[in-house]
Design a protein around this motif. Structure first.
Motif, PDB file in Angstrom:
ATOM      1  N   THR A 497       0.853  -1.190   0.000  1.00  0.00           N
ATOM      2  CA  THR A 497       0.000   0.000   0.000  1.00  0.00           C
ATOM      3  C   THR A 497       0.886   1.236   0.000  1.00  0.00           C
ATOM      4  OG1 THR A 497      -1.728  -1.142   1.252  1.00  0.00           O
ATOM      5  CG2 THR A 497      -1.778   1.267   1.286  1.00  0.00           C
ATOM      6  N   SER A 498       0.576   2.160  -0.870  1.00  0.00           N
ATOM      7  CA  SER A 498       1.364   3.375  -0.985  1.00  0.00           C
ATOM      8  C   SER A 498       1.315   4.183   0.301  1.00  0.00           C
ATOM      9  CB  SER A 498       0.843   4.216  -2.154  1.00  0.00           C
ATOM     10  OG  SER A 498       1.506   5.461  -2.183  1.00  0.00           O
ATOM     11  N   ARG A 499       2.444   4.799   0.626  1.00  0.00           N
ATOM     12  CA  ARG A 499       2.497   5.660   1.811  1.00  0.00           C
ATOM     13  C   ARG A 499       1.749   6.974   1.586  1.00  0.00           C
ATOM     14  NH1 ARG A 499       8.495   6.731   2.715  1.00  0.00           N
ATOM     15  NH2 ARG A 499       8.427   6.756   0.436  1.00  0.00           N
ATOM     16  N   SER A 500       1.587   7.363   0.313  1.00  0.00           N
ATOM     17  CA  SER A 500       0.909   8.621  -0.002  1.00  0.00           C
ATOM     18  C   SER A 500      -0.470   8.347  -0.556  1.00  0.00           C
ATOM     19  CB  SER A 500       1.741   9.418  -1.009  1.00  0.00           C
ATOM     20  OG  SER A 500       1.909   8.677  -2.211  1.00  0.00           O
ATOM     21  N   HIS A 501      -1.303   9.369  -0.510  1.00  0.00           N
ATOM     22  CA  HIS A 501      -2.672   9.235  -1.015  1.00  0.00           C
ATOM     23  C   HIS A 501      -2.964  10.456  -1.868  1.00  0.00           C
ATOM     24  CE1 HIS A 501      -6.970   8.514  -1.181  1.00  0.00           C
ATOM     25  NE2 HIS A 501      -6.815   7.395  -0.482  1.00  0.00           N
ATOM     26  N   PRO A 502      -3.388  10.280  -3.143  1.00  0.00           N
ATOM     27  CA  PRO A 502      -3.635  11.439  -4.005  1.00  0.00           C
ATOM     28  C   PRO A 502      -4.800  12.279  -3.489  1.00  0.00           C
ATOM     29  CG  PRO A 502      -4.448   9.427  -5.035  1.00  0.00           C
ATOM     30  CD  PRO A 502      -3.686   8.992  -3.827  1.00  0.00           C
TER      31      PRO A 502
END
Length: 502
Positions: A497-502
């Motif tokens: 899971t990406s550490r960032s969120h758009p």
């Protein structure tokens, strides 16, 4: 018409301990079969030699190997399996011819007996009867003339081939015990008894009920001179007598210390390598360990360590017991699977402290452990790399309506979800209901990780999707991780899971 097969126990060695029924069947048998080691001498036949008819056919079943090496391509067990197959075939020919076949067994035919392997191969093909015999445990108990169990006491038969820590753990649980299969294992058995604090009560019996019988305290035995036909007996406590004595005794009030200390430790989700050095050091210092039985089983036994096991739904009672020990000045640890602060015993301990003001002076120290969510996530890759929530699906301590409310909130917040206690024998529909709620907020192709028995025997890791998740395959040994919109699969099948969120 086929013949009849009899598995006949001839007792531990004394011919006078052969039952009347066994004696009659042996005298009347068409065929008498018996096992022996590679030297061809059968102890079972020696016991009943005067009962065998001169007209009977005798079948000597000689083991191809007992210890040591074998040339068989599948090793020892392959050679033994072939031997039992061949022995069953030999006896089957007599049974097909209508003959009565008696297979002699030292002690009892179904208690650590060679006969049992023939029984597995023949009993479903021919009429079969079992004649019980006096066991070596009974003979050894009579030899030391000490009751080995009374009233509600438990009695356990253990094998000397067990690893020393496991044997010590089982002995430390209390109750009467018999340890069989000695010989080369004796030194390890004695060490296990020492670690369990039961060496002083243990008795050694050699060739019970025979003219060569010996009995003496285990502490006095020469480990290099122990034959296979020997046993260790550990008598159990007389629970009722102990209770009656305590009732007659006026005990002083317990000394309550003002600096009592209770450790609450997490053992991790399974293997010993996942127990932290801090927890290992703490467990080496305490005198009492308290916990749910299967978790307590993972704590190595050592001299002086007292174990207090209990069931899975009495957490506060367990915590209160541990706190009471601590307030009396005992060095105590409460053990929990995974991390004690994540659906573990730490909360139960604090709940017990709040409920009983006498525990207010006890210092509670929580030592962290690897959680099941961490272990499953690491196996899958990095599904907890972004924001995530942890939820138990059990409604034993909270209403299901609240669980559903929180599932909707987690779904709406686009959090990865780690699910503990997903299902049990009595809770079979909650995973399916969770799936429907999450599908209201997540795409059907959202990755889902199912970790079963992670870190233990039977480990299984399944990577699926929310749409394909099968609730019927989920039980209490599973932990689920439901991805968010930012959870992806790698080309090699990992989940992250990406550490960032758009």
């Amino acid at each position: 018409m086929t013949g009849r097969l009899y598995g006949v126990g001839v007792g531990p060695g004394d011919p006078e301990l052969v039952t009347l029924k066994a004696a009659r069947l042996i005298r009347d048998a068409d065929v008498v079969a018996y096992h022996s080691g590679t030297e061809g001498r059968s102890i079972a036949r020696t016991i009943v030699a005067d009962l065998i008819s001169p007209d009977a056919t005798e079948e000597l079943l000689i083991y191809p190997v007992t210890t040591g090496r074998t040339e068989h391509p599948l090793g020892y067990y392959g050679a033994i399996e072939d031997f039992y197959d061949e022995s069953a075939e030999r006896l089957g020919k007599h049974l097909d011819a209508g003959r009565t076949v008696v297979v002699l067994a030292e002690g009892d035919p179904l208690f650590y007996s060679s006969y049992s392997y023939l029984h597995d191969r023949l009993a479903d093909r021919y009429p079969c009867d079992i004649v019980p015999g006096v066991t070596s445990v009974s003979a050894a108990s009579a030899a030391v003339a000490r009751p080995i169990s009374r009233h509600e006491d438990t009695f356990t038969v253990l094998s000397g081939t067990m690893a020393v820590p496991e044997l010590a753990r089982r002995l430390a649980d209390g109750g009467g015990a018999a340890i069989m299969k000695l010989g080369r294992t004796f030194a390890g058995v004695r060490e296990a008894l020492r670690q369990a604090g039961r060496l002083e009560d243990a008795w050694y019996v050699e060739r019970a009920s025979t003219g060569r019988e010996r009995r003496l305290p285990v502490s006095e035995v020469d480990a290099d001179a122990v034959p296979y036909f020997s046993m260790v007996l550990v008598p159990g406590p007389d629970l009722r007598a102990d209770a009656a004595q305590r009732a007659r005794t006026v005990l002083p009030e317990p000394v309550v210390v003002t600096n009592g200390r209770l450790l609450v430790v997490g053992l991790g989700p399974g293997p010993d390598r996942w127990v932290t050095p801090e927890v290992t050091a703490a467990l080496a210092e305490v005198d009492h360990v308290v916990g749910y039985g299967p978790y307590l089983d993972r704590v190595p036994q050592r001299p002086g360590l007292q174990r207090h096991a209990s069931g899975n739904t009495v957490e506060v009672d367990r915590a209160s017991f541990a706190l009471d020990l601590a307030r009396r000045g005992m060095r105590v640890a409460v053990v929990s699977g995974g991390d004690a602060g994540v659906f573990g015993m730490a909360s139960a301990v604090y709940e017990a402290v709040v409920a009983n003001e006498s525990f207010a002076e006890v210092t509670v120290e929580v030592l962290p452990g690897v959680t099941a969510a961490q272990a499953v996530a690491a196996r899958a890759g990095a599904p907890l790399g972004g924001d995530y929530a942890v939820l138990s699906l059990s409604d034993r301590l909270k209403p299901w309506e609240l669980v559903e409310q929180r599932l909707h909130a987690i779904g709406a917040g686009d959090l990865v979800l780690a699910i503990y206690n997903p299902a049990s024998r009595s809770r079979r529909d909650q995973v399916a209901r969770m799936k429907l709620i999450m599908l209201e907020h997540r795409a059907p192709e959202t990755p889902v990780v199912v970790g079963k028995q992670v870190g233990r025997d039977g480990e299984e890791l399944i990577i699926t999707t929310l749409d394909d998740l099968d609730p019927e395959t989920i039980d209490m040994s599973c932990l689920l991780i439901v991805g968010s919109s930012q959870t992806r699969l790698t080309a090699a099948g990992g989940v992250w899971t990406s550490r960032s969120h758009p």
